[in-house]
Design a protein around this motif. Structure first.
Motif, mmCIF file in Angstrom:
data_model
loop_
_atom_site.group_PDB
_atom_site.id
_atom_site.type_symbol
_atom_site.label_atom_id
_atom_site.label_comp_id
_atom_site.label_asym_id
_atom_site.label_seq_id
_atom_site.Cartn_x
_atom_site.Cartn_y
_atom_site.Cartn_z
ATOM 1 N N SER A 1 -7.530 -0.763 2.870
ATOM 2 C CA SER A 1 -8.280 -1.408 3.882
ATOM 3 C C SER A 1 -8.157 -0.619 5.257
ATOM 4 O O SER A 1 -6.723 -0.570 5.638
ATOM 5 C CB SER A 1 -8.988 -2.577 3.995
ATOM 6 O OG SER A 1 -9.863 -2.616 2.589
ATOM 7 N N THR A 2 -8.625 -0.889 6.295
ATOM 8 C CA THR A 2 -8.361 -0.331 7.490
ATOM 9 C C THR A 2 -7.588 -1.953 8.540
ATOM 10 O O THR A 2 -8.363 -2.532 8.063
ATOM 11 C CB THR A 2 -9.451 0.811 8.770
ATOM 12 O OG1 THR A 2 -10.408 1.490 8.159
ATOM 13 C CG2 THR A 2 -9.145 0.243 9.796
ATOM 14 N N ALA A 3 -6.531 -1.364 9.136
ATOM 15 C CA ALA A 3 -5.723 -2.165 9.411
ATOM 16 C C ALA A 3 -5.465 -3.480 8.701
ATOM 17 O O ALA A 3 -5.589 -4.771 9.046
ATOM 18 C CB ALA A 3 -6.609 -2.788 10.794
ATOM 19 N N CYS A 4 -5.343 -3.462 7.382
ATOM 20 C CA CYS A 4 -5.440 -4.473 6.371
ATOM 21 C C CYS A 4 -3.678 -5.529 6.013
ATOM 22 O O CYS A 4 -2.956 -6.169 5.891
ATOM 23 C CB CYS A 4 -5.098 -4.488 5.129
ATOM 24 S SG CYS A 4 -4.376 -2.560 3.829
ATOM 25 N N VAL A 5 -2.378 -3.972 7.178
ATOM 26 C CA VAL A 5 -1.037 -4.549 7.228
ATOM 27 C C VAL A 5 -0.204 -4.336 7.871
ATOM 28 O O VAL A 5 -0.794 -3.341 9.597
ATOM 29 C CB VAL A 5 0.118 -3.773 5.564
ATOM 30 C CG1 VAL A 5 -0.790 -3.913 4.686
ATOM 31 C CG2 VAL A 5 -0.018 -2.474 6.241
ATOM 32 N N GLU A 6 0.630 -4.890 8.050
ATOM 33 C CA GLU A 6 1.866 -5.064 9.154
ATOM 34 C C GLU A 6 2.743 -3.445 9.360
ATOM 35 O O GLU A 6 3.853 -4.130 10.270
ATOM 36 C CB GLU A 6 1.931 -6.498 9.412
ATOM 37 C CG GLU A 6 1.389 -7.377 10.102
ATOM 38 C CD GLU A 6 0.377 -8.033 9.263
ATOM 39 O OE1 GLU A 6 -0.754 -7.546 9.242
ATOM 40 O OE2 GLU A 6 0.947 -8.632 7.983
ATOM 41 N N LEU A 7 3.519 -3.591 8.420
ATOM 42 C CA LEU A 7 4.185 -3.212 7.234
ATOM 43 C C LEU A 7 3.840 -1.908 6.829
ATOM 44 O O LEU A 7 3.217 -1.984 5.469
ATOM 45 C CB LEU A 7 5.472 -3.584 6.891
ATOM 46 C CG LEU A 7 6.811 -3.023 6.557
ATOM 47 C CD1 LEU A 7 7.598 -1.488 7.598
ATOM 48 C CD2 LEU A 7 7.810 -3.733 6.418
ATOM 49 N N VAL A 8 4.436 -0.728 7.128
ATOM 50 C CA VAL A 8 4.184 0.279 6.040
ATOM 51 C C VAL A 8 5.342 0.881 5.320
ATOM 52 O O VAL A 8 6.343 1.185 6.526
ATOM 53 C CB VAL A 8 3.246 1.554 6.199
ATOM 54 C CG1 VAL A 8 3.063 2.416 5.073
ATOM 55 C CG2 VAL A 8 1.810 1.164 6.316
#
Length: 207
Positions: A98-105
């Motif tokens: 989903s869009t804007a679903c994590v704080e780190l990639v």
């Protein structure tokens, strides 16, 4: 040989083969991310899960993607944490997130196998929340200029995995197009390396 097939063949011995690049990558990723805390993290190309355990320790939720069924099987056997979700996915296609679903990639030793960096940064920008971080660790292009690439031995034969050369400026340019700012750049040597050419380059970008 297709890249995913090559990694599936390599999966059974990936963790135990002599591989200074793999070992240095794990060390530098721990150094960069240990002690941090994230609500959710996305791992691109999780492989056998060599860095997934670290992400599971610092994140409330981990989405781990890979396009090799063999690599995913190794990772699933190694990591049983309920808050880690493994998914078979092609990173060159829209990611199942989903869009804007994590704080780190996090992306380790993957982008040398992907031609289009712009798409990767666009998708990373989509799935990251504002202020989120994108950590990348890759074989240094200086090594690629010397003809180095991912290889493994099987049945006495050596298999070279197809790769694309991305210059450091390519990473920075693609990041800027997608709205990222470069927070940190590092170049790293294994203790057994000669001093002339770094083995790894790492980037930390912020959205």
């Amino acid at each position: 040989m297709h890249i995913s097939d090559a990694y599936t063949q390599w999966a059974a011995t990936y963790d135990t083969d002599h591989n200074l690049t793999r070992d240095l990558d794990a060390t530098m990723t721990r150094q960069a991310l240990s002690g941090q805390r994230y609500g959710a993290a996305l791992e691109l190309g999780c492989g056998t899960g060599k860095n997934t355990a670290l992400l599971a320790n610092i994140s409330g939720r981990v989405y781990a993607l890979d396009f090799s069924e063999g690599m995913l099987a190794q990772a699933k056997a190694k990591i049983k944490a309920e808050h880690v979700q493994f998914t078979l996915a092609d990173l060159t296609q829209p990611w199942p997130c989903s869009t804007a679903c994590v704080e780190l990639v996090v992306c380790n030793l993957v982008l040398e196998h992907i031609r289009d960096l712009d798409f990767i940064f666009e998708e990373a920008g989509r799935v990251l929340a504002e202020g989120g971080q994108f950590y990348i660790s890759e074989l240094h292009p200086f090594k690629q200029y010397q003809g180095k690439k991912a290889v493994f031995q099987r049945g006495g034969a050596q298999t070279e995995i197809p790769a694309f050369v991305h210059h450091i400026s390519d990473f920075v340019a693609s990041a800027q197009k997608a709205g990222f700012a470069l927070t940190k750049l590092g170049e790293w040597w294994h203790d057994d390396d000669p001093p002339d050419t770094p083995r790894l380059v790492t980037f930390l970008f912020t959205k």
